[in-house]
Design a protein around this motif. Structure first.
Motif, PDB file in Angstrom:
ATOM      1  N   PHE A 332      -5.980  -9.689  -0.790  1.00  0.00           N
ATOM      2  CA  PHE A 332      -5.625  -9.559   0.625  1.00  0.00           C
ATOM      3  C   PHE A 332      -5.771  -8.095   1.047  1.00  0.00           C
ATOM      4  CE2 PHE A 332      -3.078 -12.737  -1.521  1.00  0.00           C
ATOM      5  CZ  PHE A 332      -3.211 -13.864  -0.709  1.00  0.00           C
ATOM      6  N   GLN A 333      -6.378  -7.910   2.199  1.00  0.00           N
ATOM      7  CA  GLN A 333      -6.518  -6.563   2.751  1.00  0.00           C
ATOM      8  C   GLN A 333      -6.196  -6.638   4.242  1.00  0.00           C
ATOM      9  OE1 GLN A 333     -10.540  -4.713   3.137  1.00  0.00           O
ATOM     10  NE2 GLN A 333      -9.710  -3.136   1.787  1.00  0.00           N
ATOM     11  N   SER A 334      -5.331  -5.724   4.705  1.00  0.00           N
ATOM     12  CA  SER A 334      -4.987  -5.748   6.128  1.00  0.00           C
ATOM     13  C   SER A 334      -6.233  -5.410   6.947  1.00  0.00           C
ATOM     14  CB  SER A 334      -3.867  -4.752   6.427  1.00  0.00           C
ATOM     15  OG  SER A 334      -4.246  -3.449   6.043  1.00  0.00           O
ATOM     16  N   LYS A 335      -6.401  -6.093   8.070  1.00  0.00           N
ATOM     17  CA  LYS A 335      -7.636  -5.950   8.847  1.00  0.00           C
ATOM     18  C   LYS A 335      -7.777  -4.588   9.507  1.00  0.00           C
ATOM     19  CE  LYS A 335      -8.827 -10.747   9.617  1.00  0.00           C
ATOM     20  NZ  LYS A 335      -9.224 -11.796  10.573  1.00  0.00           N
ATOM     21  N   ASP A 336      -6.656  -3.887   9.678  1.00  0.00           N
ATOM     22  CA  ASP A 336      -6.742  -2.556  10.286  1.00  0.00           C
ATOM     23  C   ASP A 336      -6.734  -1.447   9.231  1.00  0.00           C
ATOM     24  OD1 ASP A 336      -4.180  -2.693   9.366  1.00  0.00           O
ATOM     25  OD2 ASP A 336      -3.213  -2.357  11.311  1.00  0.00           O
ATOM     26  N   PHE A 337      -6.934  -1.846   7.948  1.00  0.00           N
ATOM     27  CA  PHE A 337      -6.973  -0.898   6.834  1.00  0.00           C
ATOM     28  C   PHE A 337      -5.672  -0.105   6.675  1.00  0.00           C
ATOM     29  CE2 PHE A 337     -11.424  -1.637   7.826  1.00  0.00           C
ATOM     30  CZ  PHE A 337     -11.937  -1.918   6.557  1.00  0.00           C
ATOM     31  N   ALA A 338      -4.593  -0.692   7.166  1.00  0.00           N
ATOM     32  CA  ALA A 338      -3.283  -0.065   6.965  1.00  0.00           C
ATOM     33  C   ALA A 338      -2.839  -0.266   5.515  1.00  0.00           C
ATOM     34  CB  ALA A 338      -2.263  -0.665   7.923  1.00  0.00           C
ATOM     35  N   PHE A 339      -1.863   0.533   5.103  1.00  0.00           N
ATOM     36  CA  PHE A 339      -1.309   0.359   3.771  1.00  0.00           C
ATOM     37  C   PHE A 339      -0.712  -1.046   3.637  1.00  0.00           C
ATOM     38  CE2 PHE A 339      -0.467   5.150   3.665  1.00  0.00           C
ATOM     39  CZ  PHE A 339      -1.667   5.391   3.009  1.00  0.00           C
ATOM     40  N   ILE A 340      -0.721  -1.571   2.408  1.00  0.00           N
ATOM     41  CA  ILE A 340      -0.022  -2.823   2.125  1.00  0.00           C
ATOM     42  C   ILE A 340       1.470  -2.489   2.044  1.00  0.00           C
ATOM     43  CG2 ILE A 340       0.356  -4.639   0.418  1.00  0.00           C
ATOM     44  CD1 ILE A 340      -2.173  -5.051   1.937  1.00  0.00           C
ATOM     45  N   SER A 341       2.157  -2.732   3.118  1.00  0.00           N
ATOM     46  CA  SER A 341       3.568  -2.355   3.237  1.00  0.00           C
ATOM     47  C   SER A 341       4.472  -3.499   2.785  1.00  0.00           C
ATOM     48  CB  SER A 341       3.879  -2.021   4.700  1.00  0.00           C
ATOM     49  OG  SER A 341       3.703  -3.187   5.503  1.00  0.00           O
TER      50      SER A 341
END
Length: 437
Positions: A332-341
């Motif tokens: 899984f990767q956030s679509k806005d390239f944000a950190f995985i929080s």
């Protein structure tokens, strides 16, 4: 504990031990030689590969395809074994046995038009394997039997029923204790029952209650034995296998296996969790809570000591090698390239729970999170539908997960040599890696 059957032992015989008439007669010999006049509850699985055959038949019926030939093979196999065991068409035992096969055919005919969910229908069909096996064993031993759906009560989590321990304990003492006073009783593994309310008609406010069969998860007969032992205060549980006891590896894959003569609950729970096939993962917890020892013995050599699993301390163990196929790696990767929080992880874990996907390994980097899970196509697709709006998701199926408990460098090199690793992870005592084989 007040609801105790003094001197009770619980035996669980798996599908390999009752795969044919010779196997059932061998089970009878073991029981006759070891019952010793004490109460004995026998939990039996479906015969041989019957569960696999029923899964194939059910899937054909669900898709509206012709299942007549595999159903006939299953029926003929069971009738042939029944005849070899002395059941005749004139006997009462044959009547009940044949009635089960008739009911199976009738249930299958209703599947296509049923409004019930796939998993609920699955439980109703797959349960016939255990019912047929227990009927044959009951007849051959000449003892009493009990329908475990009346005893083990669960919720409506089809295929992975969650036990209602309070109801099950009351039912165990009400249904089983009186029968066990007479000696030996046979019941089914893997199965439970549930009662739930539905509207009487589409627009009705009146509720009617339905009695339905549930299952406890694939290979769940070990768990059934532990449930009965817990509820009735058994003095021991014995699981009869086609191996000498609990080994450090599957002998079908590794030639030089080591037998653990004694091992703790905690070590065994961890091995089962990582995928060791000898014991169902849920089996140990209720036994550990009551301090009930678990023996793993060979039905091919019943006089051999096997393995004793209990509350104990032992010296360092030989490395355990566990192979688990049918794995899926999800990233899984956030679509806005944000950190995985933590907030992202909460969303992912919530969706994984909703899709009922079990995590075997997890690993995260700054902008991605990866998990290895048992692959169920419908459940993975459900997960994708839940999360694809928020995450970019990639997945690879057809993978194998290896786990080494109590690893050393030699054991790591033994398994990883020549294999490109898709993911690896190590803790103080456990090394895991995922490969495509």
């Amino acid at each position: 504990m007040s609801n105790v059957v003094p001197g009770l032992r619980v035996y669980k015989f798996g599908g390999a031990s009752v795969k044919d008439a010779a196997g059932i007669l061998n089970v009878c010999r073991i029981v006759q030689e070891t019952a010793l006049g004490q109460p004995l509850l026998i939990v039996v699985s479906a015969m041989g590969k019957t569960t696999n055959a029923l899964e194939e038949i059910f899937d054909l019926a669900w898709r509206g395809e012709d299942y007549a030939e595999p159903l006939k093979v299953l029926e003929d196999t069971h009738r042939s074994i029944a005849s070899s065991l002395g059941l005749t068409t004139e006997s009462t035992g044959w009547f009940y046995f044949d009635k089960l096969l008739l009911q199976l055919g009738q249930r299958l005919q209703k599947i296509k038009s049923s409004s019930e969910e796939y998993d609920e229908q699955y439980d109703q069909i797959i349960s016939f394997g255990e019912m047929l096996a227990s009927q044959l064993l009951t007849h051959t031993l000449g003892v009493q039997s009990c329908n475990c759906q009346q005893v083990i009560q669960t919720d409506t989590t089809w295929r992975e029923g969650k036990v209602d321990w309070q109801k099950t304990q009351v039912n165990s003492y009400s249904w089983l204790a009186p029968l066990l006073k007479e000696g030996v009783v046979v019941t089914q593994g893997f199965l439970g029952g549930t009662s739930y309310g539905v509207p009487k008609t589409q627009n009705s406010t009146e509720t009617v209650y339905r009695e339905r069969t549930t299952t406890l998860g694939r290979e769940g007969s070990d768990y059934s034995a532990a449930i009965f032992a817990y509820c009735l205060g058994a003095e021991s549980v014995t699981i009869w296998k086609d191996v000498p006891g609990l080994l450090n590896a599957d002998p079908r894959i590794f030639a030089d296996t080591v037998l653990y003569s004694e091992i703790s609950y905690q070590e065994t729970i961890e091995m089962a969790y990582y995928g060791a096939s000898v014991i169902h993962p849920k089996t140990l917890q209720p036994l550990a809570e009551r301090g009930i020892p678990l023996y793993v013995k060979s039905f091919l050599d019943p006089r051999a000591p096997g393995t004793l699993i209990h509350d104990c301390r032992h010296p360092a163990l030989a490395p355990a090698y566990i192979r688990k196929g049918g794995q899926c790696l999800l990233s899984f990767q956030s679509k806005d390239f944000a950190f995985i929080s933590e907030e992202n992880l909460a969303v992912i874990f919530g969706a994984l729970a909703q899709a009922r996907l079990k995590l075997n390994v997890m690993q995260n980097s700054a902008i991605s999170f990866s998990v290895a899970t048992d692959y169920h196509e419908a459940r993975v697709q459900q997960l994708l539908a839940l999360l694809q709006g928020q995450f970019t998701i990639h997945y690879n199926a057809g993978l194998t997960l290896f786990t080494i408990k109590h690893y050393d460098q030699a054991s790591i090199e033994r398994l990883t040599a020549g294999r490109p690793l898709l993911l690896e992870q190590r803790t103080r005592s456990t090394f895991q890696f995922l490969v495509r084989e």
